[in-house]
Structures are given as C-alpha cells and as structure tokens.
Design an enzyme around this catalytic site. Structure first.
Site, PDB file in Angstrom:
ATOM      1  N   GLY A   1       0.805  -1.208   0.000  1.00  0.00           N
ATOM      2  CA  GLY A   1       0.000   0.000   0.000  1.00  0.00           C
ATOM      3  C   GLY A   1       0.839   1.259   0.000  1.00  0.00           C
ATOM      4  O   GLY A   1       1.958   1.305  -0.522  1.00  0.00           O
ATOM      5  N   CYS A   2       0.305   2.308   0.647  1.00  0.00           N
ATOM      6  CA  CYS A   2       0.856   3.652   0.492  1.00  0.00           C
ATOM      7  C   CYS A   2       2.252   3.823   1.063  1.00  0.00           C
ATOM      8  O   CYS A   2       2.983   4.716   0.636  1.00  0.00           O
ATOM      9  CB  CYS A   2      -0.109   4.676   1.123  1.00  0.00           C
ATOM     10  SG  CYS A   2      -1.692   4.795   0.259  1.00  0.00           S
ATOM     11  N   TYR A   3       2.651   3.016   2.028  1.00  0.00           N
ATOM     12  CA  TYR A   3       4.002   3.187   2.577  1.00  0.00           C
ATOM     13  C   TYR A   3       5.025   2.270   1.916  1.00  0.00           C
ATOM     14  O   TYR A   3       6.166   2.153   2.386  1.00  0.00           O
ATOM     15  CB  TYR A   3       4.024   3.004   4.095  1.00  0.00           C
ATOM     16  CG  TYR A   3       3.405   1.733   4.634  1.00  0.00           C
ATOM     17  CD1 TYR A   3       3.974   0.493   4.408  1.00  0.00           C
ATOM     18  CD2 TYR A   3       2.250   1.776   5.410  1.00  0.00           C
ATOM     19  CE1 TYR A   3       3.422  -0.656   4.914  1.00  0.00           C
ATOM     20  CE2 TYR A   3       1.677   0.635   5.931  1.00  0.00           C
ATOM     21  CZ  TYR A   3       2.267  -0.589   5.673  1.00  0.00           C
ATOM     22  OH  TYR A   3       1.702  -1.743   6.183  1.00  0.00           O
ATOM     23  N   ALA A   4       4.664   1.639   0.799  1.00  0.00           N
ATOM     24  CA  ALA A   4       5.602   0.726   0.144  1.00  0.00           C
ATOM     25  C   ALA A   4       6.838   1.441  -0.384  1.00  0.00           C
ATOM     26  O   ALA A   4       7.895   0.827  -0.520  1.00  0.00           O
ATOM     27  CB  ALA A   4       4.904  -0.027  -0.981  1.00  0.00           C
TER      28      ALA A   4
END
Length: 357
Positions: free
Chosen positions: A150-153
C-alpha cells in the site's frame, strides 16, 4: 563504517488522461438520495484535488472511462482478470516513462539491483522482470518485488535500497514505484467508499540510490503501528477488482496517535518536529495532511510539497511519497528531513533524510 546511501535523482510519470471530474460525476449518480449527494458534493469540493490521471483509454468518442464506450461504461463493471490484463500492459509502459525521466537526470549504467513496489496489480513473470527486460538490464541484476504493502511501500523500497548500498558501497540500485489505482473503480452506492475511491490516481516514480554523495542522504528508517486499527485501511481482492476500504476514521486516529508523545516520537524517528526543516508526508488526502500538521503543531506551509502533489495528481498509493521527495530534491537544502507514510495496519513508516553535503 557503512557508507551513506543517497537518492541521486527521481523521475516521475503520469498518464495523459485526466479522469477526476468525470469520476466525480459518475460517483454522484450512485448515491441513493439528495441528502447523501449534498454531503458528497461538500466533501468532494474539500478534497483539494484538482487532477487525477489514468492509464484507462478514452471512450469511443474521446470521453472518459465512464462515458459510452469506456472501460467502465457497462452495467456490470469489468472483472479482475480484465483489469489485470490491462495492468500487465500499462504498468510497464508508465514505469518506463518514469525511468526515462530519471535517465534524463542521471546515468543509469551499471545497475546492480532493481527494487519495485506496486500494490494495484499482479502478473507473473512480474513487472520487475518485464521492465528489466524491456530497458535492457543485465540478467545478473538482483530484483526485489515489494507487493501489496500500500501507500508506505515506497518507504520499504527505499529502505531496502539503503540496506543494499550500506552492505555494498558499489551497488547502484534502481527503485521503482508504480500504481494503477484507477483500474479498481467499484460500483458501491455507499458514501464513504465512493469518497475514498475519488482520492486515487495512477502514477510511477523511479529513483537511483547509490553511495555517491549527491541528492538526498537516506537516514535511519523507522516504523510503528497504531493499536486496534487493522481494519481502517484495507484492500479486498474481489471478482470485480481490488476493493479499497479507507475508513473516514483514519485522519482522527492518526491525529490522536500523533498526540501521544511515544507514538509521535516513533512516527518521526525520534525527532523534535520543530527542528525538522524538510517534510515529505505521503499525500493520502487533505484531511490526513491536516491531521499531521495539527497534531505535530507544524507551521502552515511546511507540507506544501505534499499538498502540491495531492492537488496535481491525487493519491497514487506508493508512488506518491516519491513524487513529494522529487519536489523537495528541487528545492532549498534540507538539514534534517522526515519522510512519513501511513498505510494498512494502521502503520506509520518512514526515514530521516538530508541534502547531500
């Protein structure tokens, strides 16, 4: 002594099809009553997003994907297989555009490692292999595919590159984040999921990470998780694409977490927010940026790079943080910066950074 890893440059790319207003119009027609529509109009107007870009082709008459002849112009939206076929075609094309934007800034010869992050599609051979072959990387290049974080990848991808360079000072690591979020539109008449879907757009960003002291020096990574929050951000793989669940509680839970000194310290790598002169916060939405700004008592304007990316592109999942870092790379020198992203868990992950000496 381990060498310091640096982001030498970042190249970014988005498609040329702006679908933001068309998708807003489509979503409004799904609401069951006028009261819900009025709330929707108010929230969509406050989202601070001007554009979102999509790899989806234009309709038969040049219209959007929700217009007649478009990808979503049918009673039953496309199945997951059809969406994944389009991912397999479009993700490498957009990725290579970002890599070429990077190549225009720095030489990409001698790449030793290739780290790719993506959560909006699956294909095997993986897009890391497909892209590596298309751009002519040697078969000996070591690859790592970071999937479905997700967004913190982007944090995980850059953190992995940092570890590689610290263990091998001669490594030249190509890092790529590519997300095609608009492949996963859902026909859901509920207000909260409709608003969540209208945050997301498509984008790709590529970075070169080496020990050469140019660009941004990568500091210590950090990570933490809010308790009892696992259900607030979720991807469900369905027969009709990936259904994104982004609870309206997320901004308030982030604000409450950052109000706790222990969580705030963990989410900033132990830094005093007043001493940080460079903020790269994942542009997950206006309310999330407002929550970070308010909870950490940041001066107005310090999240300008994040707000600018949100306005111009929306939330591109993992690619978003790289777009923010790209803007900071082109700005004034940074002595003590923090990159911070939130995602499923509800987790906060990040790292410190500074301009190269």
């Amino acid at each position: 002594m381990h060498p310091t890893a640096h982001i030498a440059a970042i190249g970014t790319a988005v498609p040329d099809h702006d679908i933001h207003q068309a998708f807003i119009g489509w979503a409004r027609t799904r609401l069951p009553d006028e009261r819900a529509a009025r709330v929707f109009d108010r929230m969509a107007g406050r989202a601070a997003i001007g554009h979102r870009w999509s790899v989806l082709p234009r309709g038969a008459d040049g219209g959007s994907p929700v217009d007649p002849g478009g990808f979503y112009a049918r009673d039953l939206l496309p199945g997951t297989a059809e969406r994944m076929r389009l991912y397999a075609e479009a993700a490498p094309v957009l990725s290579i555009a970002a890599i070429e934007a990077l190549r225009a800034q720095v030489a990409l010869d001698g790449i030793t490692h290739f780290v790719v992050a993506s959560c909006t599609g699956f294909v095997a051979p993986g897009i890391d292999q497909i892209i590596a072959a298309q751009i002519g990387l040697a078969p000996s290049v070591e690859r790592l595919l970071v999937g479905f974080m997700g967004c913190y990848a982007a944090v995980a991808a850059l953190r992995s590159a940092r570890h590689i360079v610290r263990s091998d000072p001669h490594a030249r690591v190509l890092v790529l984040c590519v997300e095609l979020s608009t492949l996963h539109l859902q026909d859901n008449p509920a207000l909260e999921p409709l608003l969540a879907m209208l945050q997301f757009g498509d984008g790709a960003a590529a970075a070169l990470v080496t020990a050469e002291p140019v660009g941004l020096a990568l500091g210590q990574p950090f990570a933490t998780t809010l308790p009892d929050s696992a259900g607030l951000i979720r991807w469900d793989i369905t027969d009709r694409g990936f259904a994104m669940h982004l609870s309206g509680e997320v901004p308030a839970r982030i604000a409450a977490g950052l109000a706790d000194p222990a969580f705030a310290a963990a989410a900033t790598g132990g830094r005093d927010p007043s001493e940080i002169d460079g903020w790269a916060v994942h542009a997950g939405g206006r309310s999330i940026l407002d929550a970070v700004e308010s909870a950490l008592h940041l001066q107005q304007g310090v999240l300008a790079a994040s707000r600018g990316v949100l306005a111009d592109f929306g939330n591109m999942s993992s690619a978003t943080l790289m777009f923010v870092l790209a803007r900071l790379l082109g700005g004034p020198p940074i002595h003590d910066g923090v990159a911070l992203a939130f995602g499923p868990g509800l987790a906060a992950e990040g790292f410190g950074f500074r301009s190269a000496a």
